[in-house]
Every structure is written in C-alpha cells, then in structure tokens.
Design an enzyme around this catalytic site. Structure first.
Site, PDB file in Angstrom:
ATOM      1  N   CYS A  55     -66.491 -31.662  37.110  1.00  0.00           N
ATOM      2  CA  CYS A  55     -65.640 -33.238  38.165  1.00  0.00           C
ATOM      3  C   CYS A  55     -63.973 -33.066  38.857  1.00  0.00           C
ATOM      4  CB  CYS A  55     -65.679 -34.531  37.018  1.00  0.00           C
ATOM      5  SG  CYS A  55     -66.596 -34.618  35.693  1.00  0.00           S
TER       6      CYS A  55
ATOM      7  N   ARG B 254     -70.424 -26.008  26.525  1.00  0.00           N
ATOM      8  CA  ARG B 254     -70.643 -27.146  25.785  1.00  0.00           C
ATOM      9  C   ARG B 254     -70.743 -26.798  24.321  1.00  0.00           C
ATOM     10  NH1 ARG B 254     -72.178 -32.988  29.329  1.00  0.00           N
ATOM     11  NH2 ARG B 254     -71.080 -32.063  30.627  1.00  0.00           N
TER      12      ARG B 254
ATOM     13  N   GLN C 154     -75.188 -28.022  35.372  1.00  0.00           N
ATOM     14  CA  GLN C 154     -75.894 -29.955  35.888  1.00  0.00           C
ATOM     15  C   GLN C 154     -75.949 -29.610  37.687  1.00  0.00           C
ATOM     16  OE1 GLN C 154     -72.397 -31.417  34.624  1.00  0.00           O
ATOM     17  NE2 GLN C 154     -73.449 -32.693  33.549  1.00  0.00           N
TER      18      GLN C 154
ATOM     19  N   ASP D 235     -75.003 -31.258  39.569  1.00  0.00           N
ATOM     20  CA  ASP D 235     -74.002 -32.637  40.302  1.00  0.00           C
ATOM     21  C   ASP D 235     -73.523 -32.596  40.796  1.00  0.00           C
ATOM     22  OD1 ASP D 235     -72.282 -34.159  37.893  1.00  0.00           O
ATOM     23  OD2 ASP D 235     -70.897 -32.592  38.020  1.00  0.00           O
TER      24      ASP D 235
ATOM     25  N   HIS E 295     -70.211 -35.805  43.337  1.00  0.00           N
ATOM     26  CA  HIS E 295     -69.159 -36.317  42.997  1.00  0.00           C
ATOM     27  C   HIS E 295     -68.864 -37.736  44.433  1.00  0.00           C
ATOM     28  CE1 HIS E 295     -68.572 -34.204  39.438  1.00  0.00           C
ATOM     29  NE2 HIS E 295     -68.316 -35.134  39.233  1.00  0.00           N
TER      30      HIS E 295
ATOM     31  N   LYS F  95     -71.956 -47.083  34.204  1.00  0.00           N
ATOM     32  CA  LYS F  95     -73.342 -46.405  34.583  1.00  0.00           C
ATOM     33  C   LYS F  95     -74.712 -46.880  34.699  1.00  0.00           C
ATOM     34  CE  LYS F  95     -74.438 -44.311  30.085  1.00  0.00           C
ATOM     35  NZ  LYS F  95     -74.377 -43.371  29.162  1.00  0.00           N
TER      36      LYS F  95
ATOM     37  N   HIS G 137     -70.180 -40.261  39.925  1.00  0.00           N
ATOM     38  CA  HIS G 137     -70.567 -38.579  39.466  1.00  0.00           C
ATOM     39  C   HIS G 137     -71.601 -38.940  39.242  1.00  0.00           C
ATOM     40  CE1 HIS G 137     -66.977 -37.595  36.825  1.00  0.00           C
ATOM     41  NE2 HIS G 137     -66.737 -39.464  36.749  1.00  0.00           N
TER      42      HIS G 137
END
Ligand SMILES: [Zn+2]
Ligand SMILES: [Zn+2]
Length: 597
Positions: free
Chosen positions: A294, A323, A341, A343, A345, A426, A472
C-alpha cells in the site's frame, strides 16, 4: 492475522458429547498407565476432541485401539457425570500428582484463565467432574450419563506431538485426537471427508505432481515454484493481467524494501510490527522488507497533483511481501512467510465510489469463477465502535455501498457486525471447495486511515482539495494460498486451460514413436502443452502414470491410429472417447480450454 482453532458453541449437544468423550478417553489412558500418565487439557474442537498427556512411552496405533475399546466399555457402564465445586486448595490436594492440573488450578485461582489455560473475562469457580473412577478438573458442560455417547459414532483418529500450553520451550506432550458424532452415519461421512481431504492435501499433491517445494536450505515458509506449478501460476497471472487491463487497471512495480519512516507514517510499525522482518541498516537508515504494498502505491498517487478528472485510479501489482509467521503455524502454501499478492489500490471520488464497488465486486467474481470456484460466499464486516478510525458518519456511505453492491450481485452474504478492522469496512469473499470447506481469498477493504496519514488529496471541480476514497483489493489474495486452494479444490486435476501438461501421447510400441512425435508437434503448433511418453513401458503403465499426473487427455497411438492418421482419446476420468482425427481432437480440446473446463 492470528487464527485460533474455533471452539464450538458450548451449549450444543455435539459439544457435550465430545467434551464427555474426552473425559472417557482420559480415564482409559489413566488406566493404561496407572500412576504414570499426567493429564494436561482435553477440549472439544470443531469436529471432535483431543486430550494431551505426558506418558512414559510413545503411543502406537494398537494403543489407540485398546483405548477406544476401553472407552466403549466405560460408555456401556452408563456412569453419571457428577459435578462438584471445590476450593483451590481442595483441588490441589486432589490433583497433587498432576503437575499440569496444578498449574491450571493456579490460573483458575488467580482468575483470567479457564481450565484450558485460555484467557477469559470472568473469574471461574473451580469444579470437577467425576465419572466411574475418574475425576477431571472441568467446568462442563457434559452429557448426563456416559451412555449418551454413541459408541458406534466414536473414533480415535491420531496421535500427534503438542507442547504444553503451545510453548516450544515447555514439555512435549502426546495429543490423542478423536471424533464423536450422534450417529454412526455422521461418523462415516466425517471419516470420508477426512479421507478425501487427505487425498487432496496440497502438500502431498504438490510433491506428487511436482508443483512446488519448501527447502530447509532456503528457509521455512518460503515457497519454491517448480516448472509445472510455475506454469499454472503464469497462466493464472496472464489471464488475470489481461482481465485487469480490460478492467481499467494500470500496472505498477514497486521495490521490496522501504525506509522505516515510510512504515512509521503508514502505521505498520505500530500495528503490524510483529509480522515484519527485522530492519536492514543502510546509510544510517533502517529499511524494512515490505509486509504490504500500500504505502508504495500511495507514493505513486502522490507523485503529482491529482485532479477530479484523473480519478478513479486503479493501480495493480503482483507484489511480493514478507511477513513473519511463527514456525508452528506455517502450513504448506496456506501459511507462508513470503507471498505474492495480486494487489490493487483504487483511488476514487466519493461520487464514483458506489460504481467502483460494483465494478470491483463483479470483477472479482468473474475471475474467481474462471478458476472453477462456483460457490462464493460474501461477508460484510461493519464498524466496531470500540476501535474505528474516522468519524461514524464517514463509515456510513461506504458500508451502505458495499451492502448495496452485495445485494445487486445476488451473492449469499452475511453481515459480521463490528468485525471490521479499525481502518474501514470490508467485504471478504470465501470460496467453498468440492468438500464444502470455506477458503478466504478476496478482500475489498476501505481505508479511511492511510489517505489521512499520507495526506492524499485531489483538486475538485470547486478548485478545493478533497480526500479521495482508497480501497485495497486483493483478489486471489496471496498467489501461494490461492494455489493451495486451487490444488485442493480440483484435487490436482486442474481445468484444461490451467493444466501444465494438457495431453500426453502414448505410443503403444517404439515403431509408433515417430508418428507420436509428429502429432505432438502439430498439437504444439496449435498451442497445446503436450508430452510424449517415450518410455518402452507397457501402454497400461503409461496410461496409469498419465492418470496419476492428472493429465486431461491421453492420446494412444498404435498401428491403426498411424494408418488412419488418428488418435485414440482417453480422459483422466477414465472415459474413453475412442478414435478421432487430430483435427477433431484439437477442436474438442480448444472448446474445453475456451470454456475453462
Ligand atoms: Zn469436561
Ligand atoms: Zn493495501
């Protein structure tokens, strides 16, 4: 992020049955090792129960049978479960030879911990339950008599090692797992599901189909994608990237490390630090491996002044993040330490937000369905008044938009009241696999926090600065976890479009090799992924191997096929389609590929 084994609702009958079965099992084990067995804890779990013991020797499968047989006798004795409340000192007297129980009694007396050593709000009374000649420290509830446990619906399933209190610095105990149901039929169904789950285990299939591995030399939780697994990932990514392009996303690439000040601003060092790798010192700065993408995408947004006309912006990246997960929770592809990911945004104006949500939801569903996930369940997490960024009014429009979008989608959904993270509401999408298990994949997450922390803005029609909405969105989630889910859902028999090898040519004898090679070449030119089994094994052995490798089409060629210029087609389902021309086969295969079958 921490996921605990869910404890079933205590008032259900199954809970009581399983809880009681754990006591009966403990009695049988105590009798097997009189004076030597030390009892730890024995709670019911989602589909059964377990009990942890310190024993003088490792248990064998024969021991489990003996214990199970003794359990049936105890059940047949129809003993009452008698409850008695006592003081901590009385309890200590009673369990003086049981060191783990003594530790639990201390926790109960001090308050804040229950009889399993798990945190609880209230200070519990100390009670024991006795059946036959066995007494355990317990709060209940239980069935009234042992005979209320159905002896035909009971089974001890396995033994595993477990640390006392889950702490690797403390004693290693033996955990016996068992399951108990109301009827023998329910037990049979459960055992069948377990058997199927074993056959579909992605770690096992990952090895057998040569898809991926984890190397101790590289490190735990770090996945090595082998060529066949890599092919599936490439195909999945290619497909998804093309869809993203169509869907108005732009692709960005960002580094793997960033300065500590970035993670300070983003708040990760505050609330995500335990999952972050330790910093790298460089030029008197501290750099962290990214746990999320992000803040980088935000920097791209911030690289210039944004006008209302520029929005929405949709940045997508297959971003690899790191992680830290405790080694005890790592699990194949499902819990890892390095993950990529898919991912994205989204930055949009408030007036664009409802449409953006609709789009992203529809987009996600289309992609998930393309991979054969037809059962999709949605979960809407709403504001938790105890911990929420932004004003309550701020949450209203996005929460309404998320729900309205779910309504329009026709998806079955559930509202998880107050379950949102503190930075926004979410939607989670979970897919149900072939065995009815739910897997969390996609998340569409609002964020009120980061736009504020990073001071995001756009210049509105009014010439003033406004804050954009930020969403996200991870769709497959982590590619690793998605792959694990995909393997288990399809039991390794991937849809044709995703199969790393789509067809295996099986020449019956060496004299058919040349023809097989010619056909393979034609198929490759048409875009199929093809192998020729050139070994001089028997045809049946080659078919069996191709079947074990879950290759969608097996093309057998012998004298007749060579002469007629045809192939004999068998499917991995063992269906025999008979002989057909190479063109007909190609047509059939491309139809399956098109339909994503
Ligand atoms: Zn109990
Ligand atoms: Zn994000």
């Amino acid at each position: 992020m921490g996921k605990k084994e869910e404890r079933p609702y205590p008032e259900t009958e199954l809970y009581r049955i399983r809880h009681s079965a754990a006591h009966v099992m403990a009695q049988a084990v105590m009798e097997m090792f009189p004076g030597e067995a030390k009892l730890a804890i024995g709670p019911p779990i989602e589909e059964g129960f377990y009990y942890d013991f310190a024993l003088p020797r490792p248990l064998t499968p024969e021991d489990l049978e003996t214990i199970e047989a003794r359990m049936r006798e105890i059940i047949g004795g129809d003993f009452r479960f008698e409850k008695q409340v006592l003081s901590a000192d009385e309890a200590r007297q009673l369990f003086q030879d049981q060191p783990y129980k003594l530790e639990l009694i201390d926790g109960l007396e001090a308050g804040g911990l229950d009889e399993y050593g798990e945190p609880i709000a209230e200070k519990p009374e100390i009670s024991i339950y006795t059946q036959d000649a066995f007494t355990d420290l317990c709060r209940g509830p239980h069935v009234e008599h042992t005979a209320q446990i159905n002896p035909d619906a009971l089974k001890l399933t396995s033994v595993a090692g477990a640390y006392w209190r889950g702490d690797e610095h403390r004693d290693m105990l033996q955990r016996i797992y068992g399951t108990a149901w109301k009827t023998g039929e329910e037990l049979e169904q459960y055992l069948w599901r377990q058997e199927q789950a074993k056959l579909r285990d992605h770690r096992r299939l990952g090895r057998e189909l040569d898809l991926f591995s984890v190397s101790e030399d590289v490190g735990p939780g770090l996945i090595l994608w082998h060529p066949k697994g890599g092919m599936i990932r490439k195909l999945a990514e290619d497909f998804s990237r093309a869809e993203h392009e169509q869907g108005g996303y732009e692709f960005v690439y960002t580094p793997h490390i960033g300065k500590s000040s970035l993670w300070q601003t983003s708040g990760h060092l505050e609330w995500f630090a335990e999952y972050m790798y330790p910093p790298i010192e460089l030029d008197e700065q501290q750099y962290y491996l990214k746990p999320m993408n992000c803040p980088f995408h935000i920097q791209i947004y911030k690289s210039q002044t944004r006008s209302y006309r520029d929005l929405p912006l949709r940045y997508a990246e297959w971003g690899t993040v790191y992680r830290y997960e405790r080694s005890g929770v790592l699990h194949g592809l499902l819990r890892v330490r390095g993950l990529t990911q898919d991912d994205a945004h989204l930055f949009c104006r408030p007036d664009q937000m409802p449409e953006e949500i609709d789009k992203v939801l529809e987009f996600s569903l289309n992609i998930l369905r393309a991979f054969g996930f037809d059962e999709i369940h949605a979960y809407l997490s709403t504001r938790n008044p105890e911990k929420a960024a932004g004003a309550p009014e701020q949450w209203e429009a996005p929460t309404r938009a998320l729900q309205a979008s779910l309504e329009r989608s026709g998806l079955p959904y559930q509202i998880d009241e107050g379950e949102a993270t503190f930075y926004g509401p979410k939607i989670d999408l979970k897919v149900e696999d072939a065995l009815g298990r739910e897997w969390q994949l996609s998340t569409i997450q609002f964020d009120f926090l980061l736009p504020e922390r990073f001071g995001l803005s756009f210049v509105g029609e009014d010439g003033q600065e406004h804050q954009p909405y930020m969403i996200h969105r991870a769709l497959m989630g982590a590619m690793e976890r998605f792959f694990g889910t995909l393997i288990e859902h399809h039991a390794g028999a991937f849809p044709v479009w995703l199969s790393p090898v789509q067809a295996t040519l099986i020449p019956i004898a060496d004299r058919h090799l040349e023809y097989a090679a010619d056909v393979a070449e034609r198929l490759r030119e048409a875009g199929l992924r093809v192998e020729v089994d050139e070994r001089s094994d028997r045809m049946s052995a080659k078919i069996r191997d191709a079947q074990l490798q879950k290759v969608p089409y097996m093309l057998v060629v012998g004298d007749r096929e060579v002469e007629a210029g045809r192939v004999s087609v068998r499917l991995r389902s063992e269906e025999d389609l008979g002989s057909m021309s190479v063109d007909s086969f190609l047509e059939r295969a491309s139809q399956d590929i098109q339909a994503k079958h």
